[in-house]
Design a protein around this motif. Structure first.
Motif, short mmCIF file in Angstrom:
data_model
loop_
_atom_site.label_atom_id
_atom_site.label_comp_id
_atom_site.label_asym_id
_atom_site.label_seq_id
_atom_site.Cartn_x
_atom_site.Cartn_y
_atom_site.Cartn_z
N GLY A 115 0.85 -1.18 0.00
CA GLY A 115 0.00 0.00 0.00
C GLY A 115 0.88 1.23 0.00
N PRO A 116 0.34 2.44 0.02
CA PRO A 116 1.20 3.61 0.10
C PRO A 116 2.07 3.57 1.34
N PHE A 117 3.20 4.25 1.26
CA PHE A 117 4.16 4.21 2.35
C PHE A 117 3.61 4.83 3.62
N ASP A 118 2.60 5.70 3.50
CA ASP A 118 2.08 6.38 4.69
C ASP A 118 1.07 5.56 5.47
N GLY A 119 0.82 4.32 5.05
CA GLY A 119 -0.06 3.46 5.84
C GLY A 119 -0.80 2.45 5.00
N PHE A 120 -1.17 1.34 5.63
CA PHE A 120 -1.90 0.29 4.94
C PHE A 120 -3.34 0.72 4.72
N ILE A 121 -3.87 0.40 3.55
CA ILE A 121 -5.29 0.62 3.29
C ILE A 121 -5.86 -0.68 2.74
N PRO A 122 -7.17 -0.88 2.86
CA PRO A 122 -7.77 -2.14 2.39
C PRO A 122 -7.60 -2.36 0.90
N LEU A 123 -7.65 -3.62 0.52
CA LEU A 123 -7.54 -3.98 -0.89
C LEU A 123 -8.58 -3.24 -1.72
N ALA A 124 -9.80 -3.11 -1.22
CA ALA A 124 -10.85 -2.45 -1.98
C ALA A 124 -10.47 -1.00 -2.30
N GLU A 125 -9.78 -0.34 -1.38
CA GLU A 125 -9.38 1.04 -1.64
C GLU A 125 -8.25 1.12 -2.66
N LEU A 126 -7.33 0.17 -2.60
CA LEU A 126 -6.28 0.12 -3.62
C LEU A 126 -6.89 -0.16 -5.00
N ASP A 127 -7.88 -1.03 -5.02
CA ASP A 127 -8.59 -1.31 -6.26
C ASP A 127 -9.24 -0.03 -6.79
N ALA A 128 -9.87 0.73 -5.90
CA ALA A 128 -10.52 1.98 -6.32
C ALA A 128 -9.51 2.99 -6.84
N LEU A 129 -8.28 2.97 -6.32
CA LEU A 129 -7.24 3.86 -6.81
C LEU A 129 -6.74 3.45 -8.19
N GLY A 130 -7.02 2.20 -8.57
CA GLY A 130 -6.60 1.72 -9.88
C GLY A 130 -5.43 0.77 -9.87
N ALA A 131 -4.89 0.46 -8.68
CA ALA A 131 -3.83 -0.55 -8.60
C ALA A 131 -4.39 -1.90 -8.99
N VAL A 132 -3.59 -2.71 -9.66
CA VAL A 132 -4.07 -4.01 -10.13
C VAL A 132 -3.48 -5.16 -9.33
N ARG A 133 -2.19 -5.07 -9.01
CA ARG A 133 -1.54 -6.17 -8.31
C ARG A 133 -0.90 -5.64 -7.04
N ILE A 134 -1.12 -6.35 -5.92
CA ILE A 134 -0.58 -5.95 -4.62
C ILE A 134 0.37 -7.04 -4.16
N SER A 135 1.65 -6.72 -4.06
CA SER A 135 2.62 -7.68 -3.55
C SER A 135 3.02 -7.28 -2.14
N ILE A 136 3.69 -8.19 -1.43
CA ILE A 136 4.04 -7.93 -0.03
C ILE A 136 5.54 -8.00 0.23
N GLY A 137 6.33 -8.26 -0.82
CA GLY A 137 7.78 -8.31 -0.64
C GLY A 137 8.19 -9.32 0.42
N GLY A 138 9.11 -8.91 1.27
CA GLY A 138 9.59 -9.81 2.33
C GLY A 138 8.78 -9.74 3.61
N ALA A 139 7.61 -9.08 3.59
CA ALA A 139 6.87 -8.83 4.83
C ALA A 139 6.44 -10.11 5.53
#
Length: 274
Positions: free
Chosen positions: A208-232
């Motif tokens: 999600g944005p560096f300033d905080g986690f937001i729900p998948l639905a909100e990322l979807d609404a922003l237009g992001a398509v794929r959400i990865s988590i790296g080494g988290a």
């Protein structure tokens, strides 16, 4: 599942019109657990590969062969499309990126990521023209065969320049990258701006944005398509190990109990594994 089938499935996930989470696994057990949870694709993570081998995470801490072997294992165990975290393509030259694409296809991967980082700590990001040339070379080999994610690490290396980040990502898209990625975008406005700039090609967002986690639905609404988590997820697991170790060191033997049962992992492995 053949490499071609994995590629077709992975590509289709990016085209169906809604965001999806692609967790990053690191070994057979984590890949099997993520697959059992219902995820449709996985990524590998260079951080976890390096740490599991006792190496400090950093550019080319693992070899091309080690990284692709790890991602291939995740694919075989999970029976899902896997996107390989293949760092800078394992070399400075465009030809190195081409070799990495060919090795990823041969290794059964559905996708791969190539970033614009360098091995020089004084110049951690490739100059613009060099970065674009490297992606262009990779894209020519990848086209129609494997999903290519092109990534700029500006925000990870003290270069919080959104204009340059967008310039790089749009150039990567223009020369044939399938997916664009800029880890650690600062806020929702930045995500939205990048999505608009690279459209209609999809954007991968790290958690999600560096300033905080937001729900998948909100990322979807922003237009992001794929959400990865790296080494988290790997670091979360290692956090549990650290907590358990501290309790054991204080004599609390019960701290080692209560985890997942070994049989619950074993049953997740495909029966046709070598």
């Amino acid at each position: 599942m053949t490499q071609r089938e994995a590629y077709d499935r992975f590509r289709a996930l990016h085209e169906r019109g809604r965001a999806f989470i692609m967790p990053n696994a690191w070994d057979a057990a984590s890949a099997a657990i993520f697959a059992d949870a219902g995820f449709e694709a996985l990524g590998s993570t260079s951080l976890a590969i390096a740490f599991s081998l006792g190496r400090v995470d950093g550019l080319r801490a693992v070899s091309r062969e080690e990284a692709i072997a790890n991602a291939g294992l995740l694919a075989r165990v999970s029976e899902l499309p896997v996107n390989g975290d293949l760092e800078d393509g394992f070399g400075e030259a465009p030809e190195d990126c081409e070799l990495t694409v060919e090795a990823a296809v041969a290794g059964g991967l559905a996708g791969l990521g190539i970033e614009d980082t360098t091995a020089d700590p004084l110049r951690p990001i490739h100059d613009f023209d060099d970065a674009v040339a490297r992606v262009a070379a990779a894209a020519k080999r990848a086209k129609g065969r494997i999903v290519l994610t092109a990534r700029t690490d500006n925000f990870l290396h003290g270069r919080p320049d959104l204009d340059d980040t967008i310039r790089r990502l749009t150039a990567f898209a223009d020369v044939g990258a399938d997916v664009l990625y800029a880890p650690a975008l600062p806020d929702q406005d930045a995500v939205r701006a990048v999505v608009r700039a690279v459209a209609p090609k999809p954007l991968n967002v790290l958690l999600g944005p560096f300033d905080g986690f937001i729900p998948l639905a909100e990322l979807d609404a922003l237009g992001a398509v794929r959400i990865s988590i790296g080494g988290a997820a790997y670091l979360r697991a290692m956090g549990e190990v650290k907590t358990t170790a501290a309790k054991l060191a204080n004599g609390d033997l019960s701290a080692a109990s209560g985890g997942i049962r070994s049989g619950d992992i074993s049953r997740l492995f495909p029966t046709n594994m070598d």
